[in-house]
Motif scaffolding. Structure first.
Motif, short mmCIF file in Angstrom:
data_model
loop_
_atom_site.label_atom_id
_atom_site.label_comp_id
_atom_site.label_asym_id
_atom_site.label_seq_id
_atom_site.Cartn_x
_atom_site.Cartn_y
_atom_site.Cartn_z
N ARG A 85 -30.57 31.46 -54.92
CA ARG A 85 -29.45 30.63 -54.49
C ARG A 85 -29.65 29.19 -54.93
N LEU A 86 -28.55 28.56 -55.30
CA LEU A 86 -28.52 27.12 -55.53
C LEU A 86 -27.36 26.57 -54.74
N PHE A 87 -27.61 25.50 -54.01
CA PHE A 87 -26.57 24.81 -53.26
C PHE A 87 -26.60 23.34 -53.68
N TYR A 88 -25.40 22.77 -53.79
CA TYR A 88 -25.26 21.36 -54.12
C TYR A 88 -24.29 20.76 -53.11
N ILE A 89 -24.68 19.68 -52.46
CA ILE A 89 -23.84 19.07 -51.43
C ILE A 89 -22.84 18.12 -52.08
N LEU A 90 -21.55 18.47 -51.96
CA LEU A 90 -20.47 17.65 -52.49
C LEU A 90 -20.07 16.56 -51.51
N GLN B 190 -18.93 29.02 -56.56
CA GLN B 190 -17.72 28.60 -55.84
C GLN B 190 -18.01 27.38 -54.98
N GLU B 191 -16.97 26.59 -54.72
CA GLU B 191 -17.04 25.54 -53.71
C GLU B 191 -16.76 26.18 -52.36
N ILE B 192 -17.54 25.80 -51.36
CA ILE B 192 -17.41 26.38 -50.02
C ILE B 192 -17.41 25.24 -49.00
N LEU B 193 -16.63 25.39 -47.95
CA LEU B 193 -16.63 24.44 -46.84
C LEU B 193 -17.34 25.10 -45.67
N LEU B 194 -18.53 24.60 -45.34
CA LEU B 194 -19.26 25.09 -44.17
C LEU B 194 -18.81 24.29 -42.97
N GLN B 195 -18.23 24.97 -41.98
CA GLN B 195 -17.71 24.27 -40.82
C GLN B 195 -18.58 24.45 -39.58
N LYS B 196 -19.56 25.33 -39.68
CA LYS B 196 -20.46 25.52 -38.55
C LYS B 196 -21.83 25.94 -39.07
N SER B 197 -22.81 25.83 -38.20
CA SER B 197 -24.16 26.22 -38.57
C SER B 197 -24.23 27.72 -38.83
N THR B 198 -25.17 28.11 -39.64
CA THR B 198 -25.32 29.52 -39.99
C THR B 198 -26.55 30.10 -39.29
N HIS C 224 -18.54 22.73 -64.00
CA HIS C 224 -18.18 23.44 -65.23
C HIS C 224 -18.48 24.94 -65.08
N ILE C 225 -19.60 25.27 -64.47
CA ILE C 225 -19.95 26.67 -64.22
C ILE C 225 -18.90 27.33 -63.33
N ILE C 226 -18.48 26.63 -62.28
CA ILE C 226 -17.45 27.17 -61.38
C ILE C 226 -16.16 27.42 -62.15
N GLU C 227 -15.77 26.47 -63.00
CA GLU C 227 -14.56 26.62 -63.80
C GLU C 227 -14.65 27.85 -64.71
N TYR D 228 -33.45 30.85 -44.80
CA TYR D 228 -32.80 29.55 -44.74
C TYR D 228 -31.66 29.58 -43.74
N ARG D 229 -31.32 28.37 -43.26
CA ARG D 229 -30.26 28.22 -42.28
C ARG D 229 -29.67 26.82 -42.41
N PHE D 230 -28.33 26.75 -42.55
CA PHE D 230 -27.64 25.46 -42.58
C PHE D 230 -27.36 25.01 -41.15
N ASN D 231 -27.62 23.74 -40.88
CA ASN D 231 -27.29 23.12 -39.60
C ASN D 231 -26.20 22.08 -39.86
N VAL D 232 -25.02 22.35 -39.32
CA VAL D 232 -23.85 21.54 -39.63
C VAL D 232 -23.32 20.91 -38.35
N CYS D 233 -23.17 19.57 -38.36
CA CYS D 233 -22.51 18.87 -37.24
C CYS D 233 -21.01 18.82 -37.50
N LYS D 234 -20.66 18.27 -38.66
CA LYS D 234 -19.28 18.28 -39.14
C LYS D 234 -19.29 19.12 -40.40
N ALA D 235 -18.14 19.37 -40.95
CA ALA D 235 -18.05 20.22 -42.15
C ALA D 235 -18.83 19.64 -43.33
N ILE D 236 -19.44 20.53 -44.10
CA ILE D 236 -20.14 20.16 -45.32
C ILE D 236 -19.50 20.94 -46.47
#
Length: 183
Positions: free
Chosen positions: A31-36, A14-22, A136-139, A65-73
């Motif tokens: 896990r696989l993450f790709y930055i759009l 799925q596409e996800i919008l991270l709006q804050k740090s985790t 394509h995988i998400i679709e 692991y931990r995401f550090n987000v300033c603005k949304a990713i």
């Protein structure tokens, strides 16, 4: 496990919008993450990596692991297994906080003998060529059409191979180059 034996099972895409740090978390599946879009960083096993558009992150199960987000990713997130052994577990498996983590619950304890690089987290910047494959995988995941699991598995195996090729060819580690030559 050998690379040719990879027959991935995609549990979540799925596409996800991270709006804050985790929080610092661990996962029981890979896990696989790709930055759009967006910028930030990810901390994996106490090492910090910068994130920008086109960054791909591959994290084996059991790694912090931990995401550090300033603005949304905006990211693509995939939860997967390298085999079909646990394809009966089709629902999303949440990450857990470090203090609640139980290593006994890891679904797959995979150790690659021919591509040692897959046994550790991988972060690659500017890996834009895998984006369309991941979309394509998400679709396929969303539509759930006949044979979508099989097609997603095949596409994801190609993604893993593309990541391996890039990681091995761009590695500055003499050890990794020697392993590549020996194989």
């Amino acid at each position: 496990m050998k690379t040719y034996e990879i027959n991935p099972y995609i549990r979540f895409a799925q596409e996800i919008l991270l709006q804050k740090s985790t929080n610092v978390t661990l996962a029981y599946d890979h896990r696989l993450f790709y930055i759009l879009d967006g910028n930030g960083s990810i901390e994996i096993k106490n090492s910090q990596y910068t994130l920008s558009r086109g960054t791909v992150i591959l994290i084996p199960s059991g790694n912090t692991y931990r995401f550090n987000v300033c603005k949304a990713i905006k990211i693509i997130a995939l939860n997967f297994d390298y085999t079909q052994k646990y394809n009966n577990i089709s629902s999303f498996i949440n990450t857990v906080k470090q203090e609640l983590y139980n290593q006994e619950n890891i679904l797959e304890k995979i150790c690659f003998s021919d591509t040692l690089i897959l046994n550790s987290p991988i972060v690659i910047l500017d890996m834009h060529d895998v984006r369309r494959h991941l979309e394509h995988i998400i679709e396929e995941y969303r539509k759930g059409l006949l044979y979508s699991n099989e097609l997603s598995s095949a596409i994801f195996k190609e993604v893993v191979i593309r990541i391996l090729r890039f990681a091995v060819s761009s590695s500055s580690s003499v050890y990794d180059k020697i392993i590549c030559i020996i194989k």
